[in-house]
Enzyme design. Structure first.
Site, PDB file in Angstrom:
ATOM      1  N   LYS A   1     -67.960  -1.802  23.567  1.00 17.70           N
ATOM      2  CA  LYS A   1     -67.604  -0.540  22.914  1.00 17.70           C
ATOM      3  C   LYS A   1     -68.259  -0.474  21.552  1.00 17.70           C
ATOM      4  CE  LYS A   1     -64.743  -0.568  20.015  1.00 17.70           C
ATOM      5  NZ  LYS A   1     -64.705  -0.590  18.503  1.00 17.70           N
TER       6      LYS A   1
ATOM      7  N   ALA B   1     -64.044 -10.782  17.553  1.00 16.81           N
ATOM      8  CA  ALA B   1     -63.798 -10.220  16.215  1.00 16.81           C
ATOM      9  C   ALA B   1     -65.093  -9.631  15.664  1.00 16.81           C
ATOM     10  CB  ALA B   1     -63.224 -11.277  15.266  1.00 16.81           C
ATOM     11  N   ALA B   2     -65.677  -8.722  16.448  1.00 16.24           N
ATOM     12  CA  ALA B   2     -67.028  -8.252  16.147  1.00 16.24           C
ATOM     13  C   ALA B   2     -67.167  -6.736  16.096  1.00 16.24           C
ATOM     14  CB  ALA B   2     -68.006  -8.809  17.185  1.00 16.24           C
ATOM     15  N   GLY B   3     -66.076  -5.978  16.259  1.00 18.88           N
ATOM     16  CA  GLY B   3     -66.185  -4.526  16.239  1.00 18.88           C
ATOM     17  C   GLY B   3     -66.698  -3.925  17.527  1.00 18.88           C
TER      18      GLY B   3
ATOM     19  N   GLY C   1     -64.838  -4.181  20.472  1.00 21.72           N
ATOM     20  CA  GLY C   1     -63.726  -4.005  21.392  1.00 21.72           C
ATOM     21  C   GLY C   1     -63.766  -4.987  22.535  1.00 21.72           C
TER      22      GLY C   1
ATOM     23  N   SER D   1     -60.396  -5.761  24.034  1.00 19.08           N
ATOM     24  CA  SER D   1     -59.879  -4.525  24.631  1.00 19.08           C
ATOM     25  C   SER D   1     -60.637  -4.182  25.908  1.00 19.08           C
ATOM     26  CB  SER D   1     -60.006  -3.371  23.628  1.00 19.08           C
ATOM     27  OG  SER D   1     -59.202  -3.593  22.491  1.00 19.08           O
TER      28      SER D   1
ATOM     29  N   ASP E   1     -57.881   0.380  21.153  1.00 22.59           N
ATOM     30  CA  ASP E   1     -59.117   0.696  21.869  1.00 22.59           C
ATOM     31  C   ASP E   1     -58.978   0.606  23.388  1.00 22.59           C
ATOM     32  OD1 ASP E   1     -60.460   1.072  19.495  1.00 22.59           O
ATOM     33  OD2 ASP E   1     -61.433  -0.893  19.492  1.00 22.59           O
TER      34      ASP E   1
END
Length: 269
Positions: free
Chosen positions: A8, A91-93, A95, A98, A128
């Site tokens: 994402k 932890a990378a933005g 998602g 999610s 998300d």
């Protein structure tokens, strides 16, 4: 059953206000890349999650993770053993967790169907997750769980994802937002929103992870028509008008920044 947990990205992310419940009111344009983690599900007497792949070591507890929690929130008639190949950084933005949970939802939908309240169950796992279940471009409002359609004129657009291999937790990034409402998302098709939008978390994320500024500077020097941080970082993306431009940028990154994680793909519908 096999599913891809599609990466994402937030083509734009506008933070409007802090809510009394501690969350933030946002407006975002969700997009999904045609690559990500891979999940395989097999019947099992008990629910179980096995993790492999480049970033498997970042998931320290196979019992208490979002994939296992996804299994517990949906009614089923049998256990499932999930084999998760963790290809996306944690932890990378992107998602990633999610998307993994959403892939479990899709597999259970195929096997047993989903209950009428599946969206509420998904939202309890993470803001998300509801968008990731369909993994189609859409607008997100509220905490990101209120979804609306958007004209997607970016399907098939070549994209590169770049992460400096620095994990960045979402909470501190939101906590560092300066509280200034800079206005809503632009109106129009996805290309207009992406071009004219912004990510209001970039400044906070860069304070916590200065390497993001380096990534953005390098991507800004390529032939990308949009480059921006995704979500709460630290991953950034670049959109290209041709595969040739994408390939040239990927080659440049491989030569000059071999320490960064990079993924080339295209935007889904």
């Amino acid at each position: 059953m096999r599913e891809t947990a599609y990466a994402k990205i937030n083509l734009a992310l506008h933070v409007r206000r802090r809510r009394e419940d501690g969350y933030h009111e946002i407006e975002t344009l969700f997009a999904f890349v045609n690559k990500g983690d891979t999940l395989r599900a097999d019947s099992s007497r008990y629910d179980r999650v096995r993790v492999s792949g480049e970033f498997a070591g970042a998931l320290t507890d196979p019992i208490d993770n979002i994939v296992m929690r996804a299994l517990t929130v949906l009614p089923r008639f049998e256990g499932m053993e999930i084999s998760l190949e963790k290809n996306l950084p944690v932890a990378a933005g992107l998602g990633g967790g999610s998307a993994d949970a959403a892939a479990v939802f899709r597999m259970i939908e195929l096997a047993h169907g989903l209950p009428d309240d599946w969206q509420a169950r998904a939202a309890k796992l993470g803001a998300d997750v509801p968008a990731c279940v369909a993994s189609r471009m859409c607008l997100g409002h509220g905490t990101g769980t209120e979804l609306a359609s958007v004209e997607n004129d970016l399907q098939g657009t070549p994209v590169i994802l770049v992460n400096p291999r620095v994990p960045l937790a979402t909470g501190p990034v939101f906590a560092g937002w300066d509280g200034q409402d800079r206005g809503p998302l632009p109106e129009g098709p996805a290309s207009k929103i992406a071009a004219e939008g912004r990510n209001d978390l970039e400044a906070s994320a860069i304070d916590l992870c200065p390497a993001i500024a380096d990534v953005l500077e390098v991507l800004g020097g390529t032939d990308a028509f949009v480059s921006r941080m995704s979500g709460s970082g630290a991953t950034c993306f670049a959109l290209f008008r041709s595969r040739e431009a994408q390939s040239a940028a990927a080659d440049f990154l491989a030569r000059t920044r071999p320490d960064w994680w990079c993924l080339s793909g295209e935007l889904r519908a």
